[in-house]
Design a protein around this motif. Structure first.
Motif, PDB file in Angstrom:
ATOM      1  N   LEU A   1       0.857  -1.163  -0.118  1.00 17.41           N
ATOM      2  CA  LEU A   1      -0.112   0.137   0.113  1.00 17.41           C
ATOM      3  C   LEU A   1       0.943   1.256   0.076  1.00 17.41           C
ATOM      4  O   LEU A   1       1.844   1.373   1.011  1.00 17.41           O
ATOM      5  CB  LEU A   1      -0.890  -0.015   1.186  1.00 17.41           C
TER       6      LEU A   1
ATOM      7  N   MET B   1       0.789   4.545   1.070  1.00 17.54           N
ATOM      8  CA  MET B   1      -0.162   5.552   1.854  1.00 17.54           C
ATOM      9  C   MET B   1      -0.020   6.887   1.778  1.00 17.54           C
ATOM     10  O   MET B   1       1.333   7.344   1.564  1.00 17.54           O
ATOM     11  CB  MET B   1      -0.252   5.171   3.397  1.00 17.54           C
TER      12      MET B   1
ATOM     13  N   ALA C   1      -4.424   6.878   2.804  1.00 18.11           N
ATOM     14  CA  ALA C   1      -4.821   5.708   2.384  1.00 18.11           C
ATOM     15  C   ALA C   1      -3.842   5.541   1.104  1.00 18.11           C
ATOM     16  O   ALA C   1      -3.330   6.693   0.639  1.00 18.11           O
ATOM     17  CB  ALA C   1      -6.376   5.449   2.105  1.00 18.11           C
ATOM     18  N   ASP C   2      -4.116   4.354   0.547  1.00 22.37           N
ATOM     19  CA  ASP C   2      -3.451   4.198  -1.013  1.00 22.37           C
ATOM     20  C   ASP C   2      -4.353   4.737  -1.836  1.00 22.37           C
ATOM     21  O   ASP C   2      -5.534   3.838  -2.075  1.00 22.37           O
ATOM     22  CB  ASP C   2      -3.080   2.774  -0.974  1.00 22.37           C
TER      23      ASP C   2
ATOM     24  N   ILE D   1      -7.980   2.583  -3.409  1.00 19.61           N
ATOM     25  CA  ILE D   1      -9.332   3.110  -2.969  1.00 19.61           C
ATOM     26  C   ILE D   1     -10.133   3.257  -4.192  1.00 19.61           C
ATOM     27  O   ILE D   1     -11.143   2.995  -4.373  1.00 19.61           O
ATOM     28  CB  ILE D   1      -9.388   4.115  -2.009  1.00 19.61           C
TER      29      ILE D   1
ATOM     30  N   HIS E   1      -6.800  -1.333   5.161  1.00 22.29           N
ATOM     31  CA  HIS E   1      -6.954  -0.141   5.724  1.00 22.29           C
ATOM     32  C   HIS E   1      -7.785  -0.135   6.941  1.00 22.29           C
ATOM     33  O   HIS E   1      -8.093   1.268   7.187  1.00 22.29           O
ATOM     34  CB  HIS E   1      -7.585   0.860   4.534  1.00 22.29           C
TER      35      HIS E   1
ATOM     36  N   LEU F   1     -14.145   3.875   5.329  1.00 20.67           N
ATOM     37  CA  LEU F   1     -12.768   3.843   5.761  1.00 20.67           C
ATOM     38  C   LEU F   1     -12.416   4.800   6.790  1.00 20.67           C
ATOM     39  O   LEU F   1     -13.205   5.857   7.165  1.00 20.67           O
ATOM     40  CB  LEU F   1     -12.003   4.414   4.510  1.00 20.67           C
TER      41      LEU F   1
ATOM     42  N   SER G   1      -6.056   6.260  10.193  1.00 21.04           N
ATOM     43  CA  SER G   1      -5.861   4.990  10.099  1.00 21.04           C
ATOM     44  C   SER G   1      -4.724   4.562  11.241  1.00 21.04           C
ATOM     45  O   SER G   1      -4.126   5.520  11.688  1.00 21.04           O
ATOM     46  CB  SER G   1      -5.357   4.277   9.013  1.00 21.04           C
TER      47      SER G   1
END
Ligand code: ADP
Length: 709
Positions: free
Chosen positions: A558, A560, A597-598, A602, A685, A705, A709
């Protein structure tokens, strides 16, 4: 309860009860020993009292015998004195016949004789003896010498050799005799001498002896005063006694006597005073000893009594050790009996406790076994030789829906898929011989659906090698089997999906080549666009396959970053709207937040969910996408108005290769991995994908989500 504790309680219980059990025997022992001691003491006291009484009786009897006999002799003397008293000189014949009449030998044993000694003053000397000299030719007064008064023995009957020796003896010349005579004269009563040796003792065996005198006065009555008695004394009758003979005369040779006695003259126990010793058999340690005083004609005798061995024999003293031994024996007997009883009780109790312990152990092992059997997902059954159920584990209910009651006694083949029965029977035949066999087969569950099982089984054989029953353990492999199946389908589908664009590309390439050769570049360009389409399809397909393999091997990386979620959703909706001709994708709401997030991944989820919504709602013309910000998360909902998903499939669509294919809607192109990959990415995630759907009405997928995170 843990076995360790059970054992501890068992040991403690046993120790406590052992103390309880072994106390009574010891108390019994103590009490019976005390009782024995008491009984022994009582017996000893009784024996002592009895013996002492016996001894006293013996003494009394002996004393009475001596007393009585001496009284009789004194009475004899008194009678003889009466013969002389007041009368003139008694002639010797008269005296002789008097004594003969008395039969001294028979009636008065022990008496040596009866004698008479008159008082003679020197002046009267000769006249007095005329008579004597005529009777006894050698009569002579002795000892010689001049004395103021003489009391010679002039008569002494019976006239035997010994008595003849005494004739003429002036008894007043001897101090001991004189004192007895004086006493008798002064008192007017009998007087006894102390221990003397009789003048008659001529033999080698000399005995102790004594004399008893009775005074004779000139008057027939005893004068009143001592002076008068002295004045009027005329002489004495007397009797000489040899003590041993006298006592023998009294007691004869009575060996029944239980006591020995020694008679001493006077009050002093000294060998010189010993008158008689009756001892025939003596005890080394006489039980009793006692001295008494006896008045003998005014003189004191001391008699020392001791018990004979016969007395000891007659005693019950042996009851004392007997009581002690018997009592001790009984005490220990009681003790051992009660102890062995206690031991038997203890043994029984220990056995009971051990049994309890073993039962507890068994119960626990049974419980463990049950826990294993009841909580396993394996189904365990015991079958008889014909394949009928004898036992089924409770897991049958969980796995297949059957209770043991529904199965026991039934043929196991009745719930096995008909196509698998032959194979299972074949394996069972091998199991019956004691082999461990394994097979894969299908079993119909209570709802009629066949589930796949992988089973093992073998027979339990008896001592003779005959099968008693078959034990089989099987576990449900339906899911695994279905996954395998889906995988196989997936591979064939993936190949097909890959082949289709490649075939198209090949055709388009050839057409393009021809068009270029014809210089029809415009048409060639349109084919190049189509080719690009196919290449995009291929790229998507390949990237999905790559993602799948990365997820499966845990290598999905990922990248991020913080980005505006709204922008991403807007971009995707816009581009999909551009390529989707059948549906309008309508976006509502904004999160106005950045998430970490990636971005591409997503985006991949969103594309997958929106394209699915389009794909599975062929008769609809719109898809709704809404973004909402929640307290801690962003929630994106994709709602379609398509075919929906039957309830029973809802939980499974996120599994690998899972595709809902049923009904008239036919099959939809796809590999069944999109949702699986999407949910895995969301999970990575720390987010999730959920679905709400109703068959025929449409579905709503939610991607949630976390904000941080
Ligand atoms: P596929 O490539 O088959 O679409 P997915 O993993 O994306 O694979 O989806 C799995 C299955 O879930 C699909 O085969 C389909 O049956 C069902 N499915 C997914 N999305 C929808 C939807 N929006 N409406 C109805 N069924 C859906």
């Amino acid at each position: 309860m843990p076995l360790r504790i059970v054992k501890k309680i068992k040991d403690e219980n046993f120790r406590a009860s052992a103390f309880r059990r072994f106390l009574p025997p010891h108390i019994i022992l103590l009490i019976s020993i005390l009782t024995t001691m008491l009984a022994t003491y009582y017996v000893a006291a009784t024996v002592e009292e009895n013996d002492s009484l016996r001894f006293e009786n013996e003494i009394q009897e002996t004393e009475e015998n001596i007393d009585k006999r001496l009284d009789a002799y004194i009475a004899l003397l008194r009678g003889s004195a009466g013969l002389f008293a007041g009368s003139d000189f008694v002639k010797s014949e008269e005296f002789k016949s008097y004594v003969e009449r008395l039969r001294l030998d028979q009636n008065y044993p022990g008496i040596q004789g009866l004698g008479f000694a008159p008082k003679i003053t020197p002046g009267e000397f000769n006249s007095h003896f005329q008579e004597a000299e005529t009777v006894y030719p050698n009569f002579k007064v002795y000892p010689e010498g001049n004395r103021p008064v003489y009391y010679p023995i002039v008569y002494l009957e019976p006239q035997n050799k010994k008595n003849m020796k005494a004739l003429g003896f002036d008894m007043y010349s001897d101090a001991s005799r004189k004192s007895a005579m004086d006493k008798a004269r002064d008192s007017g009563m009998r007087g006894a001498t102390g221990k003397i040796t009789l003048v008659q003792e001529i033999g080698p065996e000399k005995q102790a002896g004594f004399l008893i005198y009775l005074p004779i006065y000139k008057t027939s009555k005893v004068p009143e005063t001592v002076e008068k008695r002295r004045e009027d004394i005329a002489g004495f009758v007397y009797a000489p006694f040899r003590t041993d003979d006298l006592l023998k005369g009294i007691f004869g040779s009575n060996t029944q006597n239980l006591v020995n006695f020694k008679i001493y003259d006077g009050t002093e126990i000294e060998p010189a005073n010993l008158l008689h010793n009756s001892t025939t058999s003596a005890s080394s340690m006489p039980r009793f000893e006692k001295t008494i005083n006896l008045d003998v004609a005014g003189r004191t005798w001391t008699i020392l009594f001791t018990t004979k061995p016969q007395f000891e024999k007659g005693s019950n003293w042996n009851f004392i050790p007997l009581t002690l031994i018997l009592g001790s024996f009984l005490s220990f007997l009681f003790y051992f009996i009660s102890r062995s009883q206690a031991q038997a009780f203890a043994k029984a109790e220990k056995a009971a406790l051990n049994l309890q312990y073993s039962q507890e152990k068994l119960k626990q092992s049974e419980m463990r076994y049950r826990l294993v059997v009841e909580n396993t997902n394996d189904i365990i059954s015991l079958l008889d030789e014909d394949g009928n159920f004898v036992y089924t584990s409770p897991s049958f209910k969980k796995v297949l829906g059957y209770t043991p009651r529904e199965l026991i006694g039934k043929k196991s083949f009745s719930i096995i898929h008909p196509d698998d029965v032959a194979h299972v029977q074949h394996e069972m035949a091998k199991a019956v011989k004691g082999n461990m066999v394994g097979a894969t087969f299908r079993i119909k569950n209570k709802r009629g659906k066949y589930l796949y099982f992988e089973g093992n089984g073998t027979a339990i054989l008896d001592k003779k090698g005959r099968p008693e029953m078959i034990v089989s353990t099987s576990h449900d492999i339906t899911e695994r089997t279905e996954l395998e199946k889906r995988k196989d389908e997936f591979i064939s589908m993936a190949s097909h999906e890959l082949k289709t664009p490649v075939t198209s590309l090949k055709v388009f390439t050839q057409v393009t080549q021809t068009l270029i050769a014809k210089n029809d570049l415009k048409k060639a360009e349109s084919f190049l666009v189509k080719m690009d389409d196919q290449i995009n399809k291929l790229t998507r397909l390949i990237s999905e396959l790559l993602n799948l393999s990365r997820i499966q091997s845990g290598k999905l990386e990922l990248n991020m970053e913080n980005f505006e979620i709204d922008t991403l959703v807007e971009d995707i909706v816009e581009s999909l709207n551009a390529t989707t001709l059948t549906h309008k994708i309508i976006l509502k709401g904004k999160a106005r937040s950045k998430i970490y997030a990636d971005r591409d991944r997503i985006g991949q989820i969103l594309i997958n969910l929106i394209t699915n919504a389009v794909k599975y709602s062929p008769r609809a013309d719109k898809v709704l996408v809404s973004v909402t910000k929640q307290e801690k998360s962003i929630k994106i909902a994709i709602k379609d108005f398509g075919i929906g998903i039957p309830k029973e499939h809802l939980g499974k669509i996120f599994e690998r290769f899972y595709q809902v294919s049923e009904g008239s809607d036919g099959t939809y192109p796809g590999l069944g991995i999109g949702l699986y990959i999407s949910s895995e990415i969301a999970r990575r995630h720390k987010g999730k994908i959920n679905v709400e759907s109703k068959k025929g009405e449409g579905s709503t997928f939610y991607l949630e989500l976390p904000l941080k995170s």
